[in-house]
Design an enzyme around this catalytic site. Structure first.
Site, PDB file in Angstrom:
ATOM      1  N   LYS A 151      -8.598  -9.513  -1.357  1.00  0.00           N
ATOM      2  CA  LYS A 151      -8.197  -7.609  -0.902  1.00  0.00           C
ATOM      3  C   LYS A 151      -9.737  -7.454  -1.150  1.00  0.00           C
ATOM      4  O   LYS A 151      -9.968  -6.840  -2.498  1.00  0.00           O
ATOM      5  CB  LYS A 151      -7.136  -7.627  -1.644  1.00  0.00           C
ATOM      6  CG  LYS A 151      -6.966  -5.930  -0.852  1.00  0.00           C
ATOM      7  CD  LYS A 151      -5.526  -6.043  -1.752  1.00  0.00           C
ATOM      8  CE  LYS A 151      -4.737  -4.179  -2.036  1.00  0.00           C
ATOM      9  NZ  LYS A 151      -3.614  -3.961  -2.136  1.00  0.00           N
ATOM     10  N   SER A 168      -0.443  -1.691   1.105  1.00  0.00           N
ATOM     11  CA  SER A 168      -1.836  -1.945   1.515  1.00  0.00           C
ATOM     12  C   SER A 168      -2.172  -2.641   2.047  1.00  0.00           C
ATOM     13  O   SER A 168      -3.502  -2.465   1.912  1.00  0.00           O
ATOM     14  CB  SER A 168      -1.963  -0.961   0.172  1.00  0.00           C
ATOM     15  OG  SER A 168      -2.376  -2.596  -1.499  1.00  0.00           O
ATOM     16  N   SER A 226       2.835  -3.713  -2.131  1.00  0.00           N
ATOM     17  CA  SER A 226       1.986  -3.494  -1.318  1.00  0.00           C
ATOM     18  C   SER A 226       1.618  -5.326  -1.010  1.00  0.00           C
ATOM     19  O   SER A 226       1.288  -5.043  -0.058  1.00  0.00           O
ATOM     20  CB  SER A 226       0.488  -2.823  -2.066  1.00  0.00           C
ATOM     21  OG  SER A 226       1.278  -1.915  -2.197  1.00  0.00           O
TER      22      SER A 226
END
Length: 490
Positions: free
Chosen positions: A79, A154, A178
């Site tokens: 990420k 997210s 997330s």
């Protein structure tokens, strides 16, 4: 069968037996990325050269007879709020569009030590603030099961990369759901570890007391493999803890376990198909030898309010460092120093980030601190106590990961309050610092995956893996990788 269709554990086995090579696998992964990236938009930055170099190194070490970690040669995506030495880390923000860290996050350095291959950095909501992966400065990721729908956020790019077959494994971060929310929407397995189980060193902070690096995979064994590689204490993170690691030997038994089902998570607003899938999955665990009992977590209704007060307060403090002076975006035109601060932050941050900074600054301001932030912290203590009491009578808690399946792109982006409610089933876990795992448990009438959330006491990841693998076996294994056709799914 293409190599990308294998699970991470299958890849590890074939690499170890030399049936395939790391370079061969890496080439197949990049071919899959090239086939699907325009449709799903998982990546912000690709690193073909670095990935191929790591793959060649893994093959050379294996041919030399070295005993290697199971992840040696296996691709793992990162990420884009987790720092990677020499590889751009943007947090999906204009503010850090050209930021290249001079160091690796501890989780990344552990992956590199294991010999994992890192093909690139994955899309996300800006500074991890969002529930749909629509607030990224660069692009909007799309759900591989229906390209007109969101993947969840997210960590949306981390989830779409695994669900679409671009990668077998990826790292995300989970502040209020997330990792689990996109895992649920995309039909894969996502783990939010216990706070302190994985070092946060090198994770760009959103809300420091809630953030935790999490793991994505198509199967429970895949996630256990990745978690085992990155967890454990770290002298660079004072919040990291030493604990008994669960290891990778997961039998998949729930015999003798007591599973609590909180009524508050099945209240009004839950999609009927989601509840039906959850009830069926719970009945399946009971059939495997678990006992099921109703429990109550009465403070759940205050979870969203407490979470957004605490997280926004910490965000306003953590993001104060991005001022246009030391690194990051700087406005091109400004009258003086104060004007430079204002313009740089106004132009560098997106709308959702600015919204949370303003909320956080307000709840920390004189005259409002006790009324908002102070009360939210007291609620945090109450929620933690309620979970502790619940675990005195049950081993695990089962809830929906989300009250609904994935919604359409653009459907909620202009309604922040409605968007925030997507986190209603996940935020309390972060507030209490507990581990939780999302695993697919069915589909709705549109074919969209439904996620089941398993919650355990602190450092009970092994227990979560056991129950999840039992359920996964009953479901027949991982969901198949969806066919992806065209940019808009047509």
């Amino acid at each position: 069968m293409r190599l990308y269709e294998m699970t991470a554990c299958e890849m590890a086995e074939k690499l170890a037996s030399k049936e395939i090579g790391a370079v061969e696998l890496c080439e197949d992964i990049f071919a899959r990325i090239d086939e699907t990236e325009e449709a799903v938009a998982s990546f912000i930055t690709l690193d073909r050269e670095g990935a191929m170099a790591a793959a060649h190194a893994a093959d050379a070490r294996r041919m030399a007879g070295e005993t290697l970690h199971p992840l040696a040669g296996v691709p793992v995506g990162i990420k884009d709020n987790i720092c990677t030495d020499g590889l751009r880390t943007t947090c999906a923000s204009r503010m850090l569009e050209n930021f290249v860290p001079p160091y690796d996050a501890t989780a990344v350095s552990r992956l590199k030590k294991a010999g994992a291959v890192i093909p690139g950095k994955l899309n996300m909501d800006e500074f991890a603030m969002g529930s749909s992966c629509e607030t990224s400065y660069f692009k909007k990721s799309r759900n591989p099961h229906d390209l007109s729908r969101v993947p969840g956020g997210s960590s949306g790019g981390s989830a779409t990369a695994v669900a679409s077959g671009q990668l077998p494994l990826s790292l995300g971060s989970d502040t209020g759901g997330s990792v689990r929310l996109p895992a649920s929407y995309c039909g894969i397995v996502g783990l939010k570890p216990t706070y302190g189980a994985v070092s946060r060193y090198g994770l760009v902070a959103f809300a420091s007391s809630l953030d935790q690096i999490g793991q994505f995979g198509r199967t429970v064994d895949d996630v256990a493999l990745l978690f085992d590689a990155v967890c454990g204490p770290d002298r660079l993170d004072a919040t990291s803890r030493s604990f008994d690691k669960p290891g990778r030997d997961i039998e998949g038994s729930v015999k003798g376990m007591t599973i609590g089902v909180p009524a508050e998570y099945f209240a009004a607003g839950i999609q009927p198909e989601v509840e039906a899938a959850l009830r069926q999955a719970i009945a399946g665990l009971e059939a495997e030898g678990a006992s099921v009992r109703p429990i109550s977590l009465p403070s759940t209704e205050y979870g969203i309010a407490a979470y957004y007060v605490i997280s926004s307060a910490e965000a306003s403090s953590n993001l104060a460092r991005f001022d246009g002076v030391r690194y990051g975006y700087r406005a091109k035109e400004y009258a003086n120093l104060v004007d430079m601060y204002e313009r740089s932050r106004s132009e560098g941050f997106g709308a959702e980030v600015k919204r949370r900074i303003m909320l956080g600054t307000f709840v920390l301001s004189s005259g409002y601190y006790d009324a908002y932030y102070g009360r939210a912290k007291l609620m945090q203590q109450r929620m933690t106590a309620e979970f502790k009491e619940a675990f005195e009578s049950c081993d695990l808690i089962v809830t929906p990961t989300s009250p609904t399946t994935a919604f359409k792109l653009g459907e909620k982006i202009d309604d922040p309050v409605t968007m925030y409610l997507n986190d209603v089933c996940t935020v309390c876990v972060n507030i209490a610092g507990l581990p939780a795992l999302s695993i697919p448990c069915g589909r709705d009438q549109n074919g969209m995956p439904v996620g089941m959330q398993l919650i355990g006491p602190k450092f009970s990841e092994k227990r979560l893996f056991e129950a999840a693998k039992c359920h996964e076996r009953r479901m027949g294994g991982a969901l198949p990788i969806p066919a992806i056709c065209g940019k808009e799914g047509k």
